[in-house]
Scaffold this active site. Sequence first.
Site, mmCIF file in Angstrom:
data_model
loop_
_atom_site.group_PDB
_atom_site.id
_atom_site.type_symbol
_atom_site.label_atom_id
_atom_site.label_comp_id
_atom_site.label_asym_id
_atom_site.label_seq_id
_atom_site.Cartn_x
_atom_site.Cartn_y
_atom_site.Cartn_z
ATOM 1 N N SER A 47 1.641 22.482 -6.572
ATOM 2 C CA SER A 47 0.497 22.046 -5.759
ATOM 3 C C SER A 47 -0.293 20.852 -6.291
ATOM 4 C CB SER A 47 -0.460 23.209 -5.533
ATOM 5 O OG SER A 47 0.076 24.079 -4.589
ATOM 6 N N LYS B 284 -10.239 20.196 -4.130
ATOM 7 C CA LYS B 284 -9.731 20.805 -2.901
ATOM 8 C C LYS B 284 -10.651 21.920 -2.415
ATOM 9 C CE LYS B 284 -5.712 22.947 -3.913
ATOM 10 N NZ LYS B 284 -4.508 23.395 -4.677
ATOM 11 N N SER C 166 -0.203 21.907 -2.291
ATOM 12 C CA SER C 166 -1.385 22.238 -1.520
ATOM 13 C C SER C 166 -2.579 21.312 -1.790
ATOM 14 C CB SER C 166 -1.804 23.673 -1.813
ATOM 15 O OG SER C 166 -2.199 23.818 -3.151
#
Length: 538
Positions: free
Chosen positions: A243, A144, A219
């Site tokens: 997440s 990410k 996330s």
Amino acid sequence: MAETKGSKEPPSTKQVVCRALSRVLLQAFIWIHQGFDYIVDIFCNWWYNESKRQIVPPVKDPLLLESAVSLAEKIRKKEVRSEEVVKCFIARIREVNPIINAVTDECFDEAIEEAQAVDAIVASRSEEELKREKPFLGVPFTTKDSTACKGVLHTLGIQARKDVRADEDSEVVARLKAAGGILLGVTNIPEINMWCESRNMLHGQTNNPYDTRRTVGGSSGGEACVIAACGSPLGIGSDIGGSIRLPCFTCGIFGHKPTTGLTPTRGLTLRTGEEGRTMVSAGPMSRYVQDLAPLLRVLIGEDKAVKELQLDDEVPLANLQVVYSDALGDIRASAMRPDMMEPLMRAVNHFQEISKLPVRKIHIKNMKYTFRLWHYWILKEPCDFSYELSNRKGRVDFWRELPLKLFGMSNFTLAAIVRLAMEAILPVEVPAWAEEKTNSMVKEITEILGENGVLLFPSSPMPAMHHYASFVRPYNFAYFAIFNVLNLPVTQVPMGLNAEGIPVGIQVVGAPNKDRLCLAVAKELQKAFGGYVPPFPV
Ligand SMILES: *[C@@H]1O[C@H](CO)[C@@H](O)[C@H](O)[C@H]1NC(C)=O
Ligand SMILES: *[C@@H]1O[C@H](CO)[C@@H](O)[C@H](O)[C@H]1NC(C)=O
């Protein structure tokens, strides 16, 4: 000592009436809430008309459907060249990214060069040696945006950082590169990772590969999405409130949140690694369970893998004490949908058959406080949301930002504004209360699980929601966040698709350092129920 409340004296009429009244009110609230959720879905189905649903196209090359460990083996055995594998995934990203918008920056040229170098190494070294020293040699991976990768965009989803590139690799990325992994690029997140959808003002919104009208979660949402769409075989996520698990659930892949404190945190969302206590863990994400343990070893290091987690020890499934629970007990979260109960009960029935000890249903009484406890612990984190949102140049003020947002002039998403509101408005919990509740819950659950137990727990009351629907269901993420509060290891397991073709799944939870039990149960569930199902027909 004479007074033992209520045991002798019958309750007064007033007490009886009050209790009955509160039960009626509670039930009324639950019904109203259920009705509200139902109306939200009807509205979303009308707003996001079925004709707008897109799914990613089928893969053309079967290499794209291989696990990371199988790709590594084929590269070591010279059955396929790393360059071919890397180019294959790059082409897939180019094909699917216009639909899903998951990858926000790439380093394709460097990746191809690295792959060519790998192919030269493979030609000159023994297979055994390579397997031991570089278990992921030649295998592409992604991570990410918030996980620092040298030379690649590191924006945290905020406009003030739109051109910022990391000057060095985060520790976890450095470790996977040292194990032979080849970085393809980074993927979308919500601002500073603080929401359950992956959308920001810089890179826009990431769409679910099974239904583009729905969210990928957050996330690590872009990450789960690109893996599910076969644009990457392997990813590193980070999990402070679900997440890793929430997007893996939403996109139908496997993910593991390790026992807290095992993975290095340097380079995760600007951490130095010296912050001390935190709920955050990095962890592996993949479509196939067999990739999780090997990547976990790389992320935490061989020493911890052997000494602290005993990852090599055999797990006799028949001797496991499997327990399950089907609710958090927080009435503000949505009611559990039948399509989420079904995979949980499938797993329960399966272990009922294969384990010697009966599978028991348990109830952990304080779980209803999850939202408050998580809020208490997140405020103790070194990550200060309004400060980070300003790119460390002061503070973004909720009362200034709200009117700007209403007039369409804010630099931040609605999610960031809501998060600011929570910090500005929610009361701070009493430390003694929060810590006592947390400790007593950890004690209760570790006693139940003991040396040999796992808890099967719903991932969420409902599968992937439509974009923005999470704003009226903000409490559902507590199904994940509870295990950040408790610092327990959890594997997110995909359990196929529901009638609408959207992934469903469950969480497998262990006592501290019992990650190997979670992973062994996940492996069994993949074997029994098929695990990842691609979004396209194969
Ligand atoms: C969705 O859109 C199509 C084409 O625009 C239309 O024919 C159909 O009636 C719409 N469906 C709903 C439920 O509104
Ligand atoms: C939004 O960001 C830009 C550039 O970072 C800045 O110039 C502008 O003042 C910001 N707008 C608001 C309303 O804060």
